[in-house]
Design a protein around this motif. Structure first.
Motif, PDB file in Angstrom:
ATOM      1  N   UNK A   3       0.806  -1.216   0.000  1.00 39.85           N
ATOM      2  CA  UNK A   3       0.000   0.000   0.000  1.00 39.85           C
ATOM      3  C   UNK A   3       0.841   1.268   0.000  1.00 39.85           C
ATOM      4  N   UNK A   4       1.976   1.252   0.735  1.00 38.89           N
ATOM      5  CA  UNK A   4       2.748   2.481   0.878  1.00 38.89           C
ATOM      6  C   UNK A   4       3.907   2.588  -0.095  1.00 38.89           C
ATOM      7  N   UNK A   5       3.989   1.658  -1.015  1.00 38.44           N
ATOM      8  CA  UNK A   5       5.080   1.719  -1.973  1.00 38.44           C
ATOM      9  C   UNK A   5       4.827   2.819  -2.985  1.00 38.44           C
ATOM     10  N   UNK A   6       5.842   3.694  -3.224  1.00 38.75           N
ATOM     11  CA  UNK A   6       5.653   4.758  -4.232  1.00 38.75           C
ATOM     12  C   UNK A   6       5.296   4.145  -5.578  1.00 38.75           C
ATOM     13  N   UNK A   7       4.382   4.796  -6.274  1.00 40.79           N
ATOM     14  CA  UNK A   7       3.928   4.292  -7.557  1.00 40.79           C
ATOM     15  C   UNK A   7       3.965   5.403  -8.570  1.00 40.79           C
ATOM     16  N   UNK A   8       3.658   5.047  -9.780  1.00 34.81           N
ATOM     17  CA  UNK A   8       3.524   6.063 -10.812  1.00 34.81           C
ATOM     18  C   UNK A   8       2.368   6.978 -10.460  1.00 34.81           C
ATOM     19  N   UNK A   9       2.410   8.204 -10.953  1.00 34.87           N
ATOM     20  CA  UNK A   9       1.435   9.210 -10.552  1.00 34.87           C
ATOM     21  C   UNK A   9       0.036   8.962 -11.037  1.00 34.87           C
ATOM     22  N   UNK A  10      -0.223   7.895 -11.762  1.00 36.42           N
ATOM     23  CA  UNK A  10      -1.571   7.656 -12.268  1.00 36.42           C
ATOM     24  C   UNK A  10      -2.280   6.558 -11.485  1.00 36.42           C
ATOM     25  N   UNK A  55       9.768  15.577  -9.134  1.00 35.01           N
ATOM     26  CA  UNK A  55       9.579  15.186  -7.738  1.00 35.01           C
ATOM     27  C   UNK A  55       9.517  13.669  -7.622  1.00 35.01           C
ATOM     28  N   UNK A  56       9.824  13.128  -6.441  1.00 31.76           N
ATOM     29  CA  UNK A  56       9.685  11.678  -6.229  1.00 31.76           C
ATOM     30  C   UNK A  56       8.241  11.240  -6.463  1.00 31.76           C
ATOM     31  N   UNK A  57       8.064  10.040  -6.996  1.00 34.84           N
ATOM     32  CA  UNK A  57       6.720   9.524  -7.229  1.00 34.84           C
ATOM     33  C   UNK A  57       6.001   9.320  -5.898  1.00 34.84           C
ATOM     34  N   UNK A  58       4.691   9.502  -5.918  1.00 37.25           N
ATOM     35  CA  UNK A  58       3.888   9.320  -4.712  1.00 37.25           C
ATOM     36  C   UNK A  58       2.514   8.813  -5.114  1.00 37.25           C
ATOM     37  N   UNK A  59       1.938   7.948  -4.315  1.00 38.84           N
ATOM     38  CA  UNK A  59       0.597   7.445  -4.598  1.00 38.84           C
ATOM     39  C   UNK A  59      -0.448   8.430  -4.100  1.00 38.84           C
ATOM     40  N   UNK A  60      -1.665   8.286  -4.591  1.00 40.07           N
ATOM     41  CA  UNK A  60      -2.748   9.161  -4.140  1.00 40.07           C
ATOM     42  C   UNK A  60      -2.991   8.984  -2.648  1.00 40.07           C
ATOM     43  N   UNK A  61      -2.936   7.714  -2.178  1.00 38.40           N
ATOM     44  CA  UNK A  61      -3.143   7.469  -0.748  1.00 38.40           C
ATOM     45  C   UNK A  61      -2.124   8.216   0.098  1.00 38.40           C
ATOM     46  N   UNK A 208     -16.075   8.146  -6.450  1.00 43.31           N
ATOM     47  CA  UNK A 208     -15.003   9.052  -6.850  1.00 43.31           C
ATOM     48  C   UNK A 208     -13.727   8.299  -7.219  1.00 43.31           C
ATOM     49  N   UNK A 209     -13.041   8.803  -8.228  1.00 47.17           N
ATOM     50  CA  UNK A 209     -11.712   8.325  -8.562  1.00 47.17           C
ATOM     51  C   UNK A 209     -10.710   9.415  -8.224  1.00 47.17           C
ATOM     52  N   UNK A 210      -9.667   9.066  -7.493  1.00 47.69           N
ATOM     53  CA  UNK A 210      -8.640  10.026  -7.105  1.00 47.69           C
ATOM     54  C   UNK A 210      -7.280   9.504  -7.542  1.00 47.69           C
ATOM     55  N   UNK A 211      -6.528  10.297  -8.303  1.00 39.28           N
ATOM     56  CA  UNK A 211      -5.207   9.905  -8.778  1.00 39.28           C
ATOM     57  C   UNK A 211      -4.239  11.053  -8.609  1.00 39.28           C
ATOM     58  N   UNK A 212      -2.955  10.750  -8.676  1.00 43.19           N
ATOM     59  CA  UNK A 212      -1.929  11.777  -8.743  1.00 43.19           C
ATOM     60  C   UNK A 212      -1.568  11.959 -10.209  1.00 43.19           C
ATOM     61  N   UNK A 213      -1.709  13.186 -10.699  1.00 43.28           N
ATOM     62  CA  UNK A 213      -1.541  13.448 -12.127  1.00 43.28           C
ATOM     63  C   UNK A 213      -0.454  14.489 -12.361  1.00 43.28           C
ATOM     64  N   UNK A 214       0.775  14.085 -12.135  1.00 40.72           N
ATOM     65  CA  UNK A 214       1.892  14.955 -12.435  1.00 40.72           C
ATOM     66  C   UNK A 214       2.211  15.964 -11.354  1.00 40.72           C
ATOM     67  N   UNK A 215       3.031  16.939 -11.709  1.00 48.49           N
ATOM     68  CA  UNK A 215       3.485  17.962 -10.773  1.00 48.49           C
ATOM     69  C   UNK A 215       3.276  19.342 -11.384  1.00 48.49           C
TER      70      UNK A 215
END
Length: 420
Positions: A3-10, A55-61, A208-215
């Protein structure tokens, strides 16, 4: 994947971790400022800069958890607010909610400034030093409006009319506590990216869908972009993008784009921000010489008297329109959940008057205007008028029931049919 492993921003986050959402709802800096929803904004020129930071990759969570852990209590900065809801213009050139001149009365009461933020572009200066000290100034071309909260006192000042509004909350001597002032209306507390992001995340769930979409680079600071999208097709919200400070975890920009496309309906963001402790003098206020001072406490007490007897405060101040609206909405119910929630209010009488009513004047008066901006709809509930903006739609039935929400026209009709 852990769960806490950094992932791609999507990587998608579809409502997992309700405990984290509850924490996220408390992260916002308590800046008692305006908008909107509110509200509740044309920042592209202000944010043009060096492009997307690496920036370092980060998950939405993890990004939401970072926001939840953020405990920024002190900041100052400049916020630009642009709102383009597609509100109709009333006869005479005024906006649908009163225009941008404070209703023409120059009132310094906070409620009188709410509707000014419902359209156009505004520049705010904000400062906060914990939950008991905030200041916001709305800068206009010819005047400035300031709202200052310091402990149990609230001051509002309109330089254009040289009018000051003052309210002091009563203390609780028995327990050595002070009551928080109630004169800062909710709309004026929800105009920073922090406040708006908090409200958006409260809606996050299985709808709802929540993602990290870039910087992004915002106000000279590195930020991650959190992308929030409704899954419910009837919602008029296309997406919400929140730029989150990579170091502090504080939202720096909030952009809401309607499903219909085009410019953002609400765009709020810092153009400059400083996380140092503001000077104590920032939260001090003394009315200028010759200023007319209205006592908000007196206004509130009189406004609540039966039948409006003595309801006007000294200097003829009337009960705030927002207060009247809240009283009128006392019978409100909410249908549905998530992004397609619909508020319903059962009105009295037989709904909106028709523009064909000749008693309203040769041109039909206000009734004819309402007919001109509303679409007539029919269903098993009967008939009614739908009034639309780029984000919020409302249906008023011929029986006087109101259905309103950030949903499309058919969703309102379906709700009315189901409730008939």
């Amino acid at each position: 994947m852990p769960r806490n492993e950094p992932t791609e921003g999507t990587e998608s986050w579809d409502g997992e971790g309700s405990a984290r959402r509850r924490k996220a709802a408390r992260y916002a800096v308590p800046v008692a400022v305006g908008v909107v929803a509110a509200a509740t904004i044309g920042l592209v020129p202000a944010f043009a800069g060096s492009g997307s930071p690496d920036l370092p990759k980060i998950s939405a969570q993890d990004l939401i958890a970072k926001m939840a852990k953020s405990d920024v209590q002190q900041l100052s900065g400049t916020v630009k607010v642009t709102t383009d809801l597609g509100l109709p213009s009333l006869p005479g050139g005024a906006g649908a909610f009163g225009g941008g001149q404070g209703g023409g009365g120059g009132s310094a009461a906070p409620q009188s400034k709410l509707m000014e933020l419902a359209s156009g572009t505004h520049t705010l200066r904000v400062a906060s030093d914990g939950p008991e000290k905030q200041r916001v100034s709305i800068l206009d071309k010819a005047a400035e409006y300031s709202l200052v909260h310091n402990g149990n006192e609230v001051w509002g000042y309109d330089s254009g009319s040289n009018t000051a509004f003052h309210h002091t909350a009563p203390g609780n001597a028995a327990h050595g506590k002070r009551q928080a002032p109630e004169e800062v209306p909710p709309g004026l507390k929800n105009a920073t990216p922090q406040d708006l992001a908090q409200r958006a995340l409260q809606a996050a769930g299985d709808t709802t869908s929540v993602t990290v979409d870039g910087t992004a680079k915002v106000a000279g600071r590195d930020a991650y972009q959190l992308l929030i999208k409704p899954k419910q097709s009837a919602s008029t919200v296309g997406s919400i993008r929140v730029a989150v400070d990579a170091e502090k975890g504080v939202p720096l920009k909030f952009t809401l784009t309607p499903k219909s496309g085009g410019a953002a309906a609400v765009d709020v963001g810092y153009t400059s921000v400083d996380f140092a402790k503001p000077a104590a003098s920032t939260f001090s206020f003394t009315p200028p010489k010759g200023a007319k001072v209205v006592d908000g406490g007196a206004a509130d007490a009189k406004a609540h008297r039966p039948h409006g007897k003595g309801g006007a405060a000294s200097e003829g101040m009337k009960a705030p329109e927002g207060m009247k609206a809240a009283q009128d909405m006392s019978g409100m119910n909410v249908l549905g959940k998530g992004w397609t929630s619909i508020a319903t209010v059962k009105g009295e009488g037989s709904g909106l008057p028709s523009g064909k009513d000749k008693s309203k004047g040769a041109a039909g008066g206000p009734a004819a205007f309402l007919d001109s901006i509303g679409d007539t709809v029919h269903g098993s509930f009967g008939s009614g008028k739908v009034f639309s903006t780029r984000l919020v739609n409302a249906l008023v039935t011929d029986k006087g029931t109101l259905y309103v929400g950030a949903v499309d026209k058919q969703a309102l009709i379906d709700a009315a049919n189901a409730a008939k």
